[in-house]
Structure formats: C-alpha cells, structure tokens
Design a protein around this motif. Structure first.
Motif, PDB file in Angstrom:
ATOM      1  N   GLU A  65      43.146  -6.156 -48.968  1.00 20.85           N
ATOM      2  CA  GLU A  65      43.736  -4.554 -49.220  1.00 20.85           C
ATOM      3  C   GLU A  65      42.597  -3.799 -49.059  1.00 20.85           C
ATOM      4  O   GLU A  65      41.398  -4.071 -49.419  1.00 20.85           O
ATOM      5  CB  GLU A  65      44.095  -4.488 -50.701  1.00 20.85           C
ATOM      6  CG  GLU A  65      44.689  -3.442 -51.125  1.00 20.85           C
ATOM      7  CD  GLU A  65      45.158  -3.491 -52.608  1.00 20.85           C
ATOM      8  OE1 GLU A  65      45.786  -2.519 -53.057  1.00 20.85           O
ATOM      9  OE2 GLU A  65      44.813  -4.350 -53.254  1.00 20.85           O
ATOM     10  N   SER A  91      42.905   2.604 -49.232  1.00 20.43           N
ATOM     11  CA  SER A  91      44.446   3.210 -48.836  1.00 20.43           C
ATOM     12  C   SER A  91      45.619   2.587 -49.526  1.00 20.43           C
ATOM     13  O   SER A  91      46.690   2.940 -49.412  1.00 20.43           O
ATOM     14  CB  SER A  91      44.572   3.432 -47.429  1.00 20.43           C
ATOM     15  OG  SER A  91      43.531   4.172 -46.903  1.00 20.43           O
ATOM     16  N   GLY A  92      45.357   1.471 -50.193  1.00 19.63           N
ATOM     17  CA  GLY A  92      46.361   0.598 -50.523  1.00 19.63           C
ATOM     18  C   GLY A  92      47.120  -0.147 -49.611  1.00 19.63           C
ATOM     19  O   GLY A  92      47.930  -0.738 -50.014  1.00 19.63           O
ATOM     20  N   ASN A  93      46.807  -0.247 -48.365  1.00 19.93           N
ATOM     21  CA  ASN A  93      47.097  -1.041 -47.228  1.00 19.93           C
ATOM     22  C   ASN A  93      46.865  -2.483 -47.426  1.00 19.93           C
ATOM     23  O   ASN A  93      45.791  -2.882 -47.840  1.00 19.93           O
ATOM     24  CB  ASN A  93      46.949  -0.491 -45.876  1.00 19.93           C
ATOM     25  CG  ASN A  93      47.279   0.876 -45.642  1.00 19.93           C
ATOM     26  OD1 ASN A  93      48.263   1.364 -46.210  1.00 19.93           O
ATOM     27  ND2 ASN A  93      46.582   1.669 -44.817  1.00 19.93           N
ATOM     28  N   GLU A 123      48.546  -0.282 -41.954  1.00 17.31           N
ATOM     29  CA  GLU A 123      50.064   0.116 -42.570  1.00 17.31           C
ATOM     30  C   GLU A 123      50.006  -0.445 -44.050  1.00 17.31           C
ATOM     31  O   GLU A 123      49.369  -1.082 -44.423  1.00 17.31           O
ATOM     32  CB  GLU A 123      51.293  -0.277 -41.778  1.00 17.31           C
ATOM     33  CG  GLU A 123      51.271   0.137 -40.270  1.00 17.31           C
ATOM     34  CD  GLU A 123      51.486   1.547 -39.982  1.00 17.31           C
ATOM     35  OE1 GLU A 123      51.999   2.369 -41.011  1.00 17.31           O
ATOM     36  OE2 GLU A 123      51.053   1.929 -38.785  1.00 17.31           O
ATOM     37  N   LYS A 124      50.996   0.194 -44.906  1.00 10.55           N
ATOM     38  CA  LYS A 124      51.263  -0.620 -45.823  1.00 10.55           C
ATOM     39  C   LYS A 124      51.174  -2.045 -45.988  1.00 10.55           C
ATOM     40  O   LYS A 124      50.809  -2.758 -47.069  1.00 10.55           O
ATOM     41  CB  LYS A 124      52.470   0.030 -46.768  1.00 10.55           C
ATOM     42  CG  LYS A 124      52.336   1.515 -47.260  1.00 10.55           C
ATOM     43  CD  LYS A 124      51.365   1.523 -48.264  1.00 10.55           C
ATOM     44  CE  LYS A 124      51.141   3.012 -48.505  1.00 10.55           C
ATOM     45  NZ  LYS A 124      49.758   3.419 -49.123  1.00 10.55           N
ATOM     46  N   LEU A 125      51.907  -2.703 -44.900  1.00  9.61           N
ATOM     47  CA  LEU A 125      51.905  -4.048 -44.573  1.00  9.61           C
ATOM     48  C   LEU A 125      51.631  -4.232 -43.497  1.00  9.61           C
ATOM     49  O   LEU A 125      52.254  -4.002 -42.526  1.00  9.61           O
ATOM     50  CB  LEU A 125      52.833  -4.880 -44.981  1.00  9.61           C
ATOM     51  CG  LEU A 125      53.165  -6.292 -44.950  1.00  9.61           C
ATOM     52  CD1 LEU A 125      52.048  -7.013 -45.683  1.00  9.61           C
ATOM     53  CD2 LEU A 125      54.361  -6.929 -45.257  1.00  9.61           C
ATOM     54  N   SER A 126      50.234  -4.873 -42.836  1.00  6.99           N
ATOM     55  CA  SER A 126      49.850  -5.268 -41.508  1.00  6.99           C
ATOM     56  C   SER A 126      49.959  -6.757 -41.469  1.00  6.99           C
ATOM     57  O   SER A 126      49.105  -7.336 -42.460  1.00  6.99           O
ATOM     58  CB  SER A 126      48.532  -4.466 -41.494  1.00  6.99           C
ATOM     59  OG  SER A 126      48.411  -3.310 -41.254  1.00  6.99           O
TER      60      SER A 126
END
Length: 151
Positions: A60, A63-65, A75-78
C-alpha cells in the motif's frame, strides 16, 4: 498439541505466527509480517527445516493505493498478474444510446476512411501505443465498441 499466535514487534514489522503445535511435529507453520511502510509479507517453514523466503502479499502506498504482486500500485487496486472472477461489473455513464437520436450526426464512411488513413486507427479508439503504455478502461472500451456497432 497446542495453538500459538504471536505478535512479535520490532522496529520494522509486526509478526503474526500461525502454528497448530508448540514444536515442529505437525508440519510447517505460517507467518505474516505486517510492515507499516512496505506492506504484508508471508512465509512458511519449520524450526528444523528452516523458512521459505518472505513473499510480499500486499503493498500500500501513501495515496491509499493497494498492490498485489507490485511494489508500486498506480490505482486503488493494482494487480501484477491474472485476475479470475465469476463476474466483473464496471459502472459507466453516458451509454451510447444517444446514437439513435434523430439529431445525432454520424460520421460518413468516407470521413472514417480518411481518419484511418491519416491516424492509423478508428476515430475515438485509443492508439495501440497509448493502450500499451496506460492500459485501457474496460467500461470505456465497451462503450466505444458499442457506439461503433450501433452507429
């Protein structure tokens, strides 16, 4: 046979150990290491045989990604790897039913042909290099393709 759960704290991580015994008599143990700055790691092993190397399970960034298989989630989930699911739902606004409106002006085949000759791809469809560099939004691409089919 006993069960032990340990939360060992160091300056670098918190460790969660999962064992179904006090010694190595029942096979390998499993450990998760939680690092405030580097993510979650996993390893398995025994005291006698040794441990596997730590494998990053989750990362993590500030940025919270969240990343799975990547240290640099964009991205939020990569996810660096394949994803398997029974269903994926993508929410998209402005679905192209507007092409059926009598006031909608469609491009002629001649205009489309000129565009392709000049730019090397269909109008409104991203270039291959752009997709290879930035990826593509499935929702937006489905919208673009549906618009091409409907008009």
């Amino acid at each position: 046979m006993g069960t032990s759960v340990g939360f060992t704290e160091t300056a670098y991580y918190t460790l969660l150990g999962l064992r179904g015994w006090i010694d190595d008599s029942s096979g390998p143990a499993h450990e998760l290491a939680f690092s405030g700055s580097k993510g979650i790691f996993y390893r398995t092993g025994t005291q006698a045989a040794g441990w596997t190397g730590w494998c990053r399970v989750l990362a993590e960034n500030t940025s919270g990604n969240v990343g799975i298989g990547t240290d640099t989630p964009k991205e939020k989930l990569s996810v660096n790897g394949n994803i398997r699911a029974h269903q994926v739902k993508v929410e998209v606004a402005n679905w192209p039913d507007y092409v059926f409106d009598p006031n909608y002006k469609m491009r002629s085949l001649e205009e489309t042909e000129r565009f392709i000759k000049q730019h090397g791809h269909l109008p409104e469809v991203p270039k291959a290099m752009e997709v290879e560099t930035d990826g593509i939004s499935l929702g937006e691409m489905n919208k673009i393709l549906l618009k091409k089919i409907e008009s």
